[in-house]
Design a protein around this motif. Structure first.
Motif, PDB file in Angstrom:
ATOM      1  N   HIS A   3       0.806  -1.234   0.000  1.00 20.75           N
ATOM      2  CA  HIS A   3       0.000   0.000   0.000  1.00 20.75           C
ATOM      3  C   HIS A   3       0.833   1.274   0.000  1.00 20.75           C
ATOM      4  CE1 HIS A   3       0.753  -0.132   4.384  1.00 20.75           C
ATOM      5  NE2 HIS A   3       0.427   1.145   4.405  1.00 20.75           N
ATOM      6  N   ASP A   4       2.101   1.184   0.384  1.00 19.04           N
ATOM      7  CA  ASP A   4       2.946   2.382   0.425  1.00 19.04           C
ATOM      8  C   ASP A   4       4.069   2.381  -0.608  1.00 19.04           C
ATOM      9  OD1 ASP A   4       1.627   3.848   2.393  1.00 19.04           O
ATOM     10  OD2 ASP A   4       2.775   2.949   4.043  1.00 19.04           O
ATOM     11  N   ASP A  58      -2.951   0.019   9.112  1.00 18.76           N
ATOM     12  CA  ASP A  58      -2.000   1.049   8.703  1.00 18.76           C
ATOM     13  C   ASP A  58      -1.477   1.860   9.885  1.00 18.76           C
ATOM     14  OD1 ASP A  58      -0.387   2.531   7.088  1.00 18.76           O
ATOM     15  OD2 ASP A  58      -1.979   3.448   5.896  1.00 18.76           O
ATOM     16  N   HIS A  63      -6.583   5.672   1.185  1.00 21.66           N
ATOM     17  CA  HIS A  63      -6.067   5.494   2.549  1.00 21.66           C
ATOM     18  C   HIS A  63      -5.298   6.707   3.080  1.00 21.66           C
ATOM     19  CE1 HIS A  63      -2.037   4.208   0.994  1.00 21.66           C
ATOM     20  NE2 HIS A  63      -1.622   4.535   2.194  1.00 21.66           N
ATOM     21  N   HIS A  76       0.603   8.863  -3.208  1.00 20.66           N
ATOM     22  CA  HIS A  76       0.987   7.450  -3.289  1.00 20.66           C
ATOM     23  C   HIS A  76      -0.221   6.505  -3.282  1.00 20.66           C
ATOM     24  CE1 HIS A  76       0.608   7.685   1.117  1.00 20.66           C
ATOM     25  NE2 HIS A  76       0.611   6.366   1.165  1.00 20.66           N
TER      26      HIS A  76
HETATM   27 FE   LIG Z   1       0.259   5.239   2.967  1.00 21.26          FE
END
Ligand SMILES: [Fe+2]
Ligand SMILES: [Fe+2]
Length: 187
Positions: free
Chosen positions: A80-81, A153, A114, A91
């Protein structure tokens, strides 16, 4: 390596495109390796947290896996990053674009948004709007995304957590990125 006959696409023949298709197939087959390499680069992200961005990613995915999430969810959580190095301000959208042909729409939306939802946890200290996510309150994937940020997260910056190594996730990465099940064609 053979090459095509044309210098302008408009002049290409069917044999040219057949040739390119064979090379493209090999290149696509190596996509999981490129995804894993991009993930590893998060070891070089900026410092200050108690864990690297790489460990954060593995830890978030570990928590998701231990909660019984499926392959698409776990792999999306894992990467996810990965847009952080080239798209530090956008991002979520970058990673969602990478995922779109390979995971269902609700997970793409979750990853896309997110960063907006994440300000809930730090915005009060940075001048960002902690309630920025509220504009999506009526969206069908609001709850899914809020849950992702809460459980996986914002909570995954712990050096003492029993984080699984990348080897635990590699097979799932290869499964998910082996076939563009949700592809809409070139885009
Ligand atoms: Fe992130
Ligand atoms: Fe994150």
């Amino acid at each position: 390596m053979n090459t095509v006959s044309f210098t302008r696409m408009a002049d290409g023949a069917a044999e040219d495109w057949a040739l390119l298709a064979t090379y493209e197939e090999d290149y696509m087959a190596a996509l999981p390796d490129r995804i894993l390499a991009a993930l590893e680069k998060l070891n070089d992200s900026f410092g200050g947290y108690q864990v690297t961005r790489y460990t954060h990613s593995l830890q978030a995915a570990t928590r998701a896996l231990r909660d019984g999430r499926d392959d698409e969810y776990v792999v999306a959580t894992l990467i996810h990053d990965i847009g952080d190095d080239l798209a530090p301000l956008t991002h979520g959208a970058m990673v969602a674009a990478i995922l779109r042909p390979f995971v269902r729409e609700e997970i793409c939306w979750m990853i896309d948004k997110h960063p907006v939802f994440q300000t809930y946890y730090y915005g009060a200290h940075t001048g960002d709007d902690p309630n920025a996510r509220d504009r999506f309150r009526e969206h069908p994937h609001y709850a899914l995304t809020a849950e992702f940020c809460e459980l996986y997260d914002q909570s995954s910056f712990d050096p003492d957590y029993d984080t699984l190594p990348i080897e635990e996730f590699e097979p799932a990465v290869r499964r998910v990125f082996s076939e563009p099940r949700y592809s809409q064609g070139p885009g």
